[in-house]
Design a protein around this motif. Structure first.
Motif, short mmCIF file in Angstrom:
data_model
loop_
_atom_site.label_atom_id
_atom_site.label_comp_id
_atom_site.label_asym_id
_atom_site.label_seq_id
_atom_site.Cartn_x
_atom_site.Cartn_y
_atom_site.Cartn_z
N PRO A 168 0.82 -1.21 0.00
CA PRO A 168 0.00 0.00 0.00
C PRO A 168 0.86 1.26 0.00
O PRO A 168 1.88 1.33 0.71
CB PRO A 168 -0.80 -0.12 1.30
CG PRO A 168 -0.83 -1.59 1.61
CD PRO A 168 0.51 -2.10 1.14
N LEU A 169 0.46 2.24 -0.78
CA LEU A 169 1.23 3.48 -0.87
C LEU A 169 1.44 4.13 0.49
O LEU A 169 2.53 4.62 0.80
CB LEU A 169 0.50 4.47 -1.79
CG LEU A 169 0.83 4.44 -3.27
CD1 LEU A 169 -0.12 5.35 -4.04
CD2 LEU A 169 2.27 4.86 -3.51
N LEU A 170 0.40 4.15 1.31
CA LEU A 170 0.51 4.85 2.59
C LEU A 170 1.32 4.07 3.62
O LEU A 170 1.84 4.66 4.56
CB LEU A 170 -0.88 5.17 3.14
CG LEU A 170 -1.76 6.05 2.25
CD1 LEU A 170 -3.03 6.47 2.98
CD2 LEU A 170 -1.00 7.29 1.76
N ASP A 171 1.43 2.76 3.44
CA ASP A 171 2.32 1.98 4.32
C ASP A 171 3.77 2.33 4.02
O ASP A 171 4.58 2.53 4.93
CB ASP A 171 2.10 0.48 4.12
CG ASP A 171 0.99 -0.06 5.00
OD1 ASP A 171 0.41 0.72 5.79
OD2 ASP A 171 0.69 -1.27 4.89
N GLY A 172 4.13 2.37 2.74
CA GLY A 172 5.51 2.69 2.37
C GLY A 172 5.83 4.15 2.59
O GLY A 172 6.95 4.51 2.99
N VAL A 204 6.46 8.27 1.97
CA VAL A 204 7.36 9.07 1.14
C VAL A 204 8.73 8.40 1.01
O VAL A 204 9.34 8.41 -0.06
CB VAL A 204 7.52 10.49 1.72
CG1 VAL A 204 8.60 11.26 0.97
CG2 VAL A 204 6.19 11.24 1.64
N GLU A 205 9.20 7.78 2.08
CA GLU A 205 10.54 7.15 2.04
C GLU A 205 10.60 6.05 0.99
O GLU A 205 11.56 5.96 0.22
CB GLU A 205 10.89 6.59 3.41
CG GLU A 205 12.30 6.01 3.49
CD GLU A 205 12.64 5.47 4.86
OE1 GLU A 205 13.70 4.82 4.98
OE2 GLU A 205 11.85 5.68 5.80
N ALA A 206 9.58 5.22 0.93
CA ALA A 206 9.55 4.15 -0.07
C ALA A 206 9.45 4.73 -1.48
O ALA A 206 10.07 4.22 -2.42
CB ALA A 206 8.38 3.21 0.20
N MET A 207 8.68 5.80 -1.64
CA MET A 207 8.57 6.45 -2.94
C MET A 207 9.92 7.00 -3.39
O MET A 207 10.30 6.87 -4.56
CB MET A 207 7.55 7.59 -2.88
CG MET A 207 6.10 7.14 -2.85
SD MET A 207 5.52 6.57 -4.47
CE MET A 207 5.52 8.10 -5.39
N GLN A 208 10.64 7.59 -2.47
CA GLN A 208 11.95 8.16 -2.80
C GLN A 208 12.91 7.07 -3.26
O GLN A 208 13.62 7.24 -4.26
CB GLN A 208 12.52 8.91 -1.59
CG GLN A 208 11.83 10.22 -1.31
CD GLN A 208 12.32 10.88 -0.04
OE1 GLN A 208 12.76 10.22 0.90
NE2 GLN A 208 12.22 12.20 0.02
N ARG A 209 12.93 5.95 -2.54
CA ARG A 209 13.81 4.85 -2.95
C ARG A 209 13.42 4.32 -4.33
O ARG A 209 14.30 4.03 -5.15
CB ARG A 209 13.75 3.72 -1.91
CG ARG A 209 14.40 4.03 -0.59
CD ARG A 209 14.64 2.76 0.22
NE ARG A 209 13.40 2.03 0.46
CZ ARG A 209 12.62 2.19 1.52
NH1 ARG A 209 12.96 3.08 2.45
NH2 ARG A 209 11.53 1.48 1.67
N GLN A 210 12.13 4.20 -4.57
CA GLN A 210 11.66 3.68 -5.85
C GLN A 210 12.06 4.61 -6.99
O GLN A 210 12.54 4.17 -8.04
CB GLN A 210 10.14 3.51 -5.81
CG GLN A 210 9.55 2.92 -7.07
CD GLN A 210 9.89 1.45 -7.26
OE1 GLN A 210 9.11 0.57 -6.98
NE2 GLN A 210 11.08 1.16 -7.75
N PHE A 211 11.85 5.90 -6.81
CA PHE A 211 12.15 6.86 -7.86
C PHE A 211 13.65 7.04 -8.06
O PHE A 211 14.10 7.30 -9.18
CB PHE A 211 11.46 8.21 -7.57
CG PHE A 211 10.09 8.31 -8.17
CD1 PHE A 211 9.82 9.21 -9.19
CD2 PHE A 211 9.07 7.47 -7.75
CE1 PHE A 211 8.55 9.29 -9.76
CE2 PHE A 211 7.80 7.53 -8.30
CZ PHE A 211 7.54 8.45 -9.32
N GLU A 212 14.42 6.94 -6.99
CA GLU A 212 15.88 7.07 -7.14
C GLU A 212 16.43 6.03 -8.11
O GLU A 212 17.25 6.34 -8.98
CB GLU A 212 16.56 6.92 -5.77
CG GLU A 212 16.50 8.17 -4.92
CD GLU A 212 17.11 7.95 -3.55
OE1 GLU A 212 17.51 6.79 -3.25
OE2 GLU A 212 17.16 8.91 -2.76
N THR A 213 15.97 4.79 -7.98
CA THR A 213 16.50 3.72 -8.82
C THR A 213 15.82 3.66 -10.18
O THR A 213 16.49 3.51 -11.20
CB THR A 213 16.34 2.36 -8.11
OG1 THR A 213 17.08 2.40 -6.88
CG2 THR A 213 16.87 1.23 -8.97
#
Length: 272
Positions: A85-89, A91-100
């Protein structure tokens, strides 16, 4: 001898692409993060480079190594799928995903631009049909691949004056370690404190979805190679099981009906 550089070659799509280009006579620079994967690539006859695609210093060193020979093909393949779920991950998870998956496309291409410009090279970015048909429990991944699509459109126009071309590849289901890695990512996030804990089997189903009747990675790589060798490579190449049907569903199925289909598929047609 033409030169190709491919990121994320430890296994799956990246390794299949490296094998295909090497077999056709390319000098293949194959990158990976883990030392053991780099050693395996070296033993297989590639110019193996240990590379974290988000390491700017490592990219500078790589660019310097290619400065004299130039570069004919760059394949930005490194990436992974953050599931849950987006809200479980958050902003931190989004940042890691977008970095790679997103930032590295710009970072690697920018670092290797002089070598590509010298040879009027081709940039191939590996996107996904998930950037077109967005599914629950993969929001960060879908968003990152939608961003890759936008970057490809911009880069294609901006690199054209230098004689360079850009091809986006949107795979469907391709046999690789993606599902296993995505499942590992999901399991790190799934916990009893999450509001979505009762739907955990739907999260796991989404993590496994990329391996539903997958196309062999060797077939995928052969088709990418064939397209790359055309005088005018296609702007967009969709390959693998579901790569054509899923975008058509996203385009033509009424949004309300599509929501119902996806909700049922991943266990979201319930109240919590």
């Amino acid at each position: 001898m033409p030169i190709a550089l491919i990121t994320g070659c430890s296994s799956g799509i990246g390794r299949a692409l490296a094998d295909a280009f090497k077999a056709t006579g390319y000098e293949v620079w194959a990158t990976a993060r883990r030392p053991e994967d780099v050693a395996a690539l070296s033993a297989a006859g590639f110019i193996a480079v240990r590379l974290d695609v988000n390491d700017s210093l490592a990219l500078e060193q790589l660019a310097a190594s290619l400065a004299h020979g130039g570069l004919d093909v760059l394949i930005n393949n490194a990436g992974y799928g953050a599931m849950g779920p987006l809200l479980d991950g958050g902003v931190e998870a989004m940042q890691r995903q977008f970095e790679t998956n997103v930032f590295s496309v710009v970072g690697v291409t920018r670092a290797l631009f002089p070598a590509l410009r010298r040879n009027k090279g081709l940039v191939i970015n590996i996107g996904s049909v998930s950037g077109v048909l967005v599914t629950p429990f993969a929001g960060a991944y879908c968003a990152s691949k939608a961003a890759v699509h936008a970057l490809c459109d911009a880069l294609r126009l901006e690199l054209a004056p230098f004689g360079m071309q850009v091809m986006e590849v949107q795979p469907g289901a391709i046999a690789s370690s993606f599902a296993r890695n995505a499942s590992d990512q999901a399991e790190q996030l799934i916990n009893e404190q999450s509001p979505w804990w009762p739907l955990r089997e739907g999260i796991r189903a989404r993590a496994r979805a990329s391996q539903d009747n997958p196309t062999p990675a060797t077939d995928f790589a052969a088709d990418v190679l064939k397209a790359a060798q055309q005088a005018n490579p296609p702007r967009l190449l969709r390959l693998g099981n579901g790569s054509r049907a899923l975008p058509l569903l996203a385009q033509w199925l009424p949004k309300g009906l599509l929501d119902k289909v996806l909700s049922k598929r991943f266990g979201l047609n319930t109240s919590l």
